[in-house]
Scaffold this active site. Structure first.
Site, mmCIF file in Angstrom:
data_model
loop_
_atom_site.group_PDB
_atom_site.id
_atom_site.type_symbol
_atom_site.label_atom_id
_atom_site.label_comp_id
_atom_site.label_asym_id
_atom_site.label_seq_id
_atom_site.Cartn_x
_atom_site.Cartn_y
_atom_site.Cartn_z
ATOM 1 N N ASP A 9 0.397 3.702 1.790
ATOM 2 C CA ASP A 9 0.332 4.256 3.144
ATOM 3 C C ASP A 9 1.737 4.522 3.696
ATOM 4 O OD1 ASP A 9 0.083 4.250 6.158
ATOM 5 O OD2 ASP A 9 -2.029 3.966 5.651
ATOM 6 N N HIS A 16 -2.104 -4.147 5.220
ATOM 7 C CA HIS A 16 -1.743 -3.614 6.541
ATOM 8 C C HIS A 16 -2.990 -3.172 7.290
ATOM 9 C CE1 HIS A 16 -2.489 0.710 5.773
ATOM 10 N NE2 HIS A 16 -2.203 0.390 4.521
ATOM 11 N N CYS A 68 0.835 -1.193 0.000
ATOM 12 C CA CYS A 68 0.000 0.000 0.000
ATOM 13 C C CYS A 68 0.877 1.254 0.000
ATOM 14 C CB CYS A 68 -0.912 -0.001 1.225
ATOM 15 S SG CYS A 68 -2.098 1.376 1.251
ATOM 16 N N CYS A 94 -6.076 0.283 6.781
ATOM 17 C CA CYS A 94 -5.892 0.708 5.393
ATOM 18 C C CYS A 94 -7.028 1.637 4.948
ATOM 19 C CB CYS A 94 -5.840 -0.513 4.479
ATOM 20 S SG CYS A 94 -5.625 -0.097 2.733
ATOM 21 N N ARG A 125 2.814 4.643 6.589
ATOM 22 C CA ARG A 125 3.163 3.977 7.846
ATOM 23 C C ARG A 125 3.669 2.546 7.659
ATOM 24 N NH1 ARG A 125 -2.608 4.362 10.359
ATOM 25 N NH2 ARG A 125 -3.006 3.689 8.198
#
Length: 207
Positions: A44, A103, A42, A106, A46
């Protein structure tokens, strides 16, 4: 949060530290790459694959997008960023493994669930996460206690299935030249779950 100036200072720190320590590696990488793993993750901020897997530059060929999705194989219309990266990794780099990593928390998965509640998110996000519609509807029909997490896992499964619709992937899987894997990372706990090839279940990796 980082400003452009802080990014520049970060680069300078990289040059003084990491680059100095690995200058020979970077010189070698400047001549080409030879990773044996493609990791689809992803976007993302993090869930950073290189950090999670303690990987050095050149070891992972990483493709990141919203909700770590792989579309099914098709040749007509639209842009094919994921498909192009996949084709390059498999046919040019000849990677031996492809890992789909989801993760916790999401936002793309949350957008898919929001669309099911007649509240689509964004001009481009909503059409993209329609790739999760089938998996989402199945998850919701099973009425889990935590549909967000259930769909994060189901989304990995959906992308693994879509990988097999690409002829150059399925042919190499059948010949034993390529293996497909699923993973899921719990951000708050720093824990990784890996999909068992035998059972199809995601199992916690002991630290």
């Amino acid at each position: 949060m980082r400003s452009p100036q802080e990014l520049i200072e970060g680069y300078r720190a990289f040059r003084r530290g990491t680059y100095c320590d690995q200058a020979e590696l970077y010189e070698t990488l400047g001549k080409g790459q030879n990773p044996n793993v493609m990791l689809i993750a992803c976007a993302d901020s993090r869930a950073e694959p290189s950090d999670i897997f303690n990987a050095a530059p050149g070891q992972l060929f990483v493709m990141r997008n919203v909700a770590n999705l792989v579309p099914p194989y098709e040749t007509g219309g639209g842009q094919h960023g994921v498909s192009a990266a996949l084709e390059f990794a498999v046919t040019a780099l000849e990677v031996e493994h492809i890992v789909i990593m989801g993760h916790g928390g999401c936002g793309g998965v949350q957008a898919s669930l929001s669309a099911a509640d007649h509240n689509p998110v964004g001009e481009f996000i909503a059409p993209w996460v329609k790739l999760l519609d089938k998996a989402r509807d199945k998850v919701l029909s099973e009425n889990p206690d935590d549909p967000q997490t259930a769909l994060e896992f189901a989304g990995v499964e959906a992308s693994l299935a879509n990988l097999m619709t690409f002829p150059f992937v399925s042919e190499r899987v059948a010949s034993g030249k390529l293996s497909l894997h699923g993973a899921w990372f719990a951000i708050a706990l720093g824990e990784l779950y890996w999909r068992s090839a035998e059972t199809g279940k995601f199992e916690l990796i002991e630290a």
